[in-house]
Design an enzyme around this catalytic site. Structure first.
Site, mmCIF file in Angstrom:
data_model
loop_
_atom_site.group_PDB
_atom_site.id
_atom_site.type_symbol
_atom_site.label_atom_id
_atom_site.label_comp_id
_atom_site.label_asym_id
_atom_site.label_seq_id
_atom_site.Cartn_x
_atom_site.Cartn_y
_atom_site.Cartn_z
ATOM 1 N N VAL A 104 0.865 -1.180 0.000
ATOM 2 C CA VAL A 104 0.000 0.000 0.000
ATOM 3 C C VAL A 104 0.896 1.222 0.000
ATOM 4 O O VAL A 104 1.876 1.291 0.754
ATOM 5 C CB VAL A 104 -0.924 0.023 1.236
ATOM 6 C CG1 VAL A 104 -1.776 1.278 1.236
ATOM 7 C CG2 VAL A 104 -1.798 -1.224 1.268
ATOM 8 N N CYS A 105 0.597 2.174 -0.859
ATOM 9 C CA CYS A 105 1.303 3.449 -0.868
ATOM 10 C C CYS A 105 2.812 3.221 -1.048
ATOM 11 O O CYS A 105 3.243 2.469 -1.912
ATOM 12 C CB CYS A 105 0.971 4.208 0.407
ATOM 13 S SG CYS A 105 1.359 5.963 0.396
ATOM 14 N N THR A 106 3.629 3.838 -0.217
ATOM 15 C CA THR A 106 5.083 3.754 -0.364
ATOM 16 C C THR A 106 5.646 2.411 0.076
ATOM 17 O O THR A 106 6.860 2.186 -0.022
ATOM 18 C CB THR A 106 5.766 4.875 0.428
ATOM 19 O OG1 THR A 106 5.247 4.884 1.768
ATOM 20 C CG2 THR A 106 5.513 6.218 -0.221
ATOM 21 N N THR A 124 2.163 3.589 -6.769
ATOM 22 C CA THR A 124 2.359 4.050 -5.403
ATOM 23 C C THR A 124 1.710 5.428 -5.307
ATOM 24 O O THR A 124 1.081 5.888 -6.271
ATOM 25 C CB THR A 124 3.863 4.108 -5.044
ATOM 26 O OG1 THR A 124 3.993 4.385 -3.636
ATOM 27 C CG2 THR A 124 4.599 5.181 -5.833
ATOM 28 N N ALA A 157 -2.126 2.564 -4.471
ATOM 29 C CA ALA A 157 -1.665 3.955 -4.433
ATOM 30 C C ALA A 157 -1.701 4.491 -3.000
ATOM 31 O O ALA A 157 -1.399 3.772 -2.065
ATOM 32 C CB ALA A 157 -2.526 4.799 -5.373
#
Length: 323
Positions: A104-106, A124, A157
């Site tokens: 998830v994300c970074t 991301t 993202a």
């Protein structure tokens, strides 16, 4: 499912996953037995980037497979996590024993450090995509989608996109009806398509520093139905088409033609979501010659047809959806 946290992880990245799966267990009981554990280095508390402390349920180092789904959270501490050879090594080890691997994300930065995104397409948070792409050139980083699946590796993202990813997992595992019920329970009106863009074109990046390019961008976004060919734009700016292309590539990272197509598609998305205009009118107002050319451009950018996007994203549809 195993959710990996670390120092300065984003609490929402973790909670969106764990809460969604817990609700799936409640709604789908007894047929849906998701077992979710949060793990961290040494099994100690995970101090999130908000300052709140989250107790891990097990040590990352002592966890053994097989694992159904391994999910690495993001957060402002992702660089330190990606630079930690022990953490990265254990993520790599567990990934080999997992049916699905996700971030998830970074958290994508941690997967990339483990070599799990090499040669793959991934996403991301749009703000960190250039940074991760530069650090891991073997990864095809696409900052636009909500989430990306490449084989058995999934990347989501920013932050609440974890909801979309987890709903996709629930649908994949137990069907769309349970995913819809969980979405209602979470007060998420509709599951967003994975390829829906994260951010509006008009807000995702600062205005170009070059005055000429900035003025043309303003003209394009304000008048998508005008003649926006490279020759016409160059004449408006008083430069040659070749020089204009060079300026757009330098300051926007793409050619004038590609930027215009993107701007028109984004304008169409806004009209589809906020009006009941017929498809032909949307196409005309956004500079597409035909409904078919709108459909091709829209599907290429968002991964769904204009009609499907309207059905899931329009204000009218959202206002009439019963929770």
């Amino acid at each position: 499912m195993v959710v990996v946290g670390y120092a300065a992880a984003e609490l929402l990245d973790i909670a969106c996953v764990t809460t969604s799966l817990a609700m799936a267990n409640t709604i789908g009981a007894p047929a849906v037995p998701y077992r979710v554990i949060v793990v961290g280095p040494s099994g100690g508390p995970i101090v999130c980037d908000s300052g709140l402390s989250l107790g891990s349920q097990q040590s990352l180092e002592r966890l053994v497979g097989p694992v159904d789904t391994l999910i690495v959270s993001g957060g402002t501490g992702f660089e330190r996590a990606a630079d930690d050879p022990r953490l990265v090594g254990h993520v790599r080890r567990l990934a080999r024993e997992s049916r699905r691997v996700a971030s998830v994300c970074t958290g994508a930065g941690v997967l990339a450090a483990a070599g799990l995104l090499e040669g793959r397409r991934a996403t991301t948070h749009w703000r960190y995509a250039p940074q991760i792409a530069a650090r891991y050139p073997g990864v095809t980083m696409d900052p636009a989608p909500i989430y990306v699946r490449d084989g058995n590796v999934y990347t989501a993202a920013g932050v609440t996109s974890a909801l979309d990813l987890t709903l996709a997992f629930i649908e994949e595992d137990h069907g769309p009806e349970l995913a819809r019920k969980v979405a209602r329970g979470l007060v998420v009106y509709l599951q967003r398509p994975g390829n829906q863009a994260q951010m509006s074109l008009f807000t995702s990046a600062p205005p170009p520093r070059n005055e000429l390019v900035r003025e043309l961008v303003e003209h394009i976004t304000a008048h998508p139905d005008h003649d926006l060919g490279t020759t016409a734009l160059a004449a408006r700016a008083g430069v040659t088409p070749r020089h204009l292309t060079r300026l757009f590539t330098e300051h926007l990272g793409q050619s004038p033609g590609r930027f215009v197509r993107q701007a028109r598609t984004e304008a169409a998305a806004q009209l589809l979501a906020s009006t009941a205009l017929p498809m032909a009118s949307v196409a005309a107002r956004c500079g597409f010659g035909t409904v078919e050319s709108l459909r091709q451009a829209f599907t290429g950018r968002y991964g769904v047809s204009p009609s499907r996007y309207r059905a899931t994203q329009s204000t009218a549809a959202l206002n009439t959806t019963r929770l």
